[in-house]
Design an enzyme around this catalytic site. Structure first.
Site, PDB file in Angstrom:
ATOM      1  N   ARG A 169      -3.364   3.561  13.602  1.00  0.00           N
ATOM      2  CA  ARG A 169      -2.392   3.134  14.614  1.00  0.00           C
ATOM      3  C   ARG A 169      -3.058   3.188  15.978  1.00  0.00           C
ATOM      4  O   ARG A 169      -3.783   4.128  16.299  1.00  0.00           O
ATOM      5  CB  ARG A 169      -1.160   4.054  14.639  1.00  0.00           C
ATOM      6  N   LYS A 226       2.982  -8.204  11.414  1.00  0.00           N
ATOM      7  CA  LYS A 226       2.419  -8.387  10.076  1.00  0.00           C
ATOM      8  C   LYS A 226       2.984  -9.639   9.414  1.00  0.00           C
ATOM      9  O   LYS A 226       4.189  -9.860   9.373  1.00  0.00           O
ATOM     10  CB  LYS A 226       2.723  -7.165   9.209  1.00  0.00           C
ATOM     11  N   ARG A 255       0.835  -1.202   0.000  1.00  0.00           N
ATOM     12  CA  ARG A 255       0.000   0.000   0.000  1.00  0.00           C
ATOM     13  C   ARG A 255       0.867   1.248   0.000  1.00  0.00           C
ATOM     14  O   ARG A 255       1.976   1.263   0.490  1.00  0.00           O
ATOM     15  CB  ARG A 255      -0.909   0.016   1.236  1.00  0.00           C
TER      16      ARG A 255
END
Length: 318
Positions: free
Chosen positions: A316, A180, A115
């Site tokens: 976040r 992630k 992204r």
């Protein structure tokens, strides 16, 4: 490159003469190929009198192995050793008029993107780098929220491998314990009558730390979470089948109505205080899941709920 890797994939010693005979080249040409492997990050052990070997066995992707792992046999597959971008390859196939659906997987991707144009590190013959394309004949309106459903498909796939707690972070990060493990990038080629969607997925299966040295966020892979390195062919077959199911659901008009609750079951931000920023605004609030379109629900201090849709938005925890 793929042929010599296939010969060496068992991690046993192979003489230069035997490799040359199998490849139909000279021993000098074999040596050059081995140097190319080392140049792209695949170490080769050389022992005088014994030959060459890889330090550990490698599992290469193959159409035959994917079918054995249960891949939907109606899905055309293209497996390449190296490419700049599987999404880029898919765009070219679409421009050339290739019929869809189609799945493309690469052993090495040199210019992968995440992204916001970020580089996506993928390693060599260790992870899943793939693109899946589907043609929605009813136009772009039916694909709202599709990227979130793709996250569910990834979560379901890695659960089958023994990961008990995959998490989804809006809009399209897949995590394990806050780290992630997968990135998702959707691109569309649309007109009024139809919409071709390219689903790009990078999944860390057995990622090497040096490949991720420039990554500025916590990351993990499946191998470090499991007792053994899982089969990439099995993961790719399961994931492709999950994507087929997702696309059928959206094509039939179910869309996020079906995947909303499945996504929220993995939502790592639910009821968390978050800061949300985009190019045009910044706001804080409490994350309250998603609506039926896939928009993120943010509750402000005064109790007012706002809806945030996809785009250049980062979230976040505060």
């Amino acid at each position: 490159m793929q042929r010599i890797l296939s010969l060496l994939s068992d991690s046993k010693f192979h003489s230069g003469e035997a490799l040359g005979g199998a490849l139909g080249v000279t021993r000098a040409a074999v040596w050059k190929k081995l140097k190319k492997l080392e140049a792209i990050g695949i170490p080769v052990h050389s022992v005088k009198g014994r030959g060459y070997r890889l330090p550990t066995p490698l599992e290469l992707l193959s159409h035959e192995a994917l079918l054995e792992a249960g891949l939907d046999s109606s899905i055309p597959v293209s497996i390449v050793f190296e490419t700049a971008s599987t999404n880029g390859d898919m765009k070219q196939h679409i421009n050339d008029g290739v019929s869809l659906p189609l799945m493309i997987a690469a052993e090495r991707q040199t210019q992968g993107r995440g992204r916001r144009g970020r580089h996506w590190a993928s390693g060599v013959v260790k992870n899943i780098t793939m693109s899946f394309a589907w043609r929605f004949e009813n136009g772009p309106s039916v694909v709202e929220g599709l990227s979130l459903a793709v996250g569910v498909a990834v979560a379901r796939t890695i659960k089958k491998q023994g990961i008990p707690n995959p998490g989804l972070k809006w809009p399209n990060d897949v995590q394990i314990d806050g780290q992630k493990v997968c990135g998702i990038l959707l691109e569309m080629v649309a007109d009024e009558d139809r919409c071709d969607v390219i689903i790009g997925i990078g999944l860390n299966v057995a990622m090497e730390a040096d490949v991720m040295s420039s990554v500025d966020q916590p990351w993990t892979d499946l191998a470090s979470r499991l007792s053994k390195v899982p089969s990439r062919n099995q993961i790719l077959a399961d994931l492709t089948n999950e994507l087929v199911a997702v696309c059928h659901a959206f094509e039939d008009g179910h869309g996020m109505k079906h995947y909303q609750s499945l996504w929220q079951a993995h939502d790592v931000l639910h009821n968390q205080a978050v800061a949300v920023s985009s190019l045009s605004q910044q706001r804080t609030g409490i994350a309250k899941g998603i609506d039926e379109s896939g928009a993120l629900l943010i509750e402000a201090e005064d109790g007012v709920i706002s809806r945030l849709h996809g785009g250049e938005v980062s979230v976040r925890r505060r």
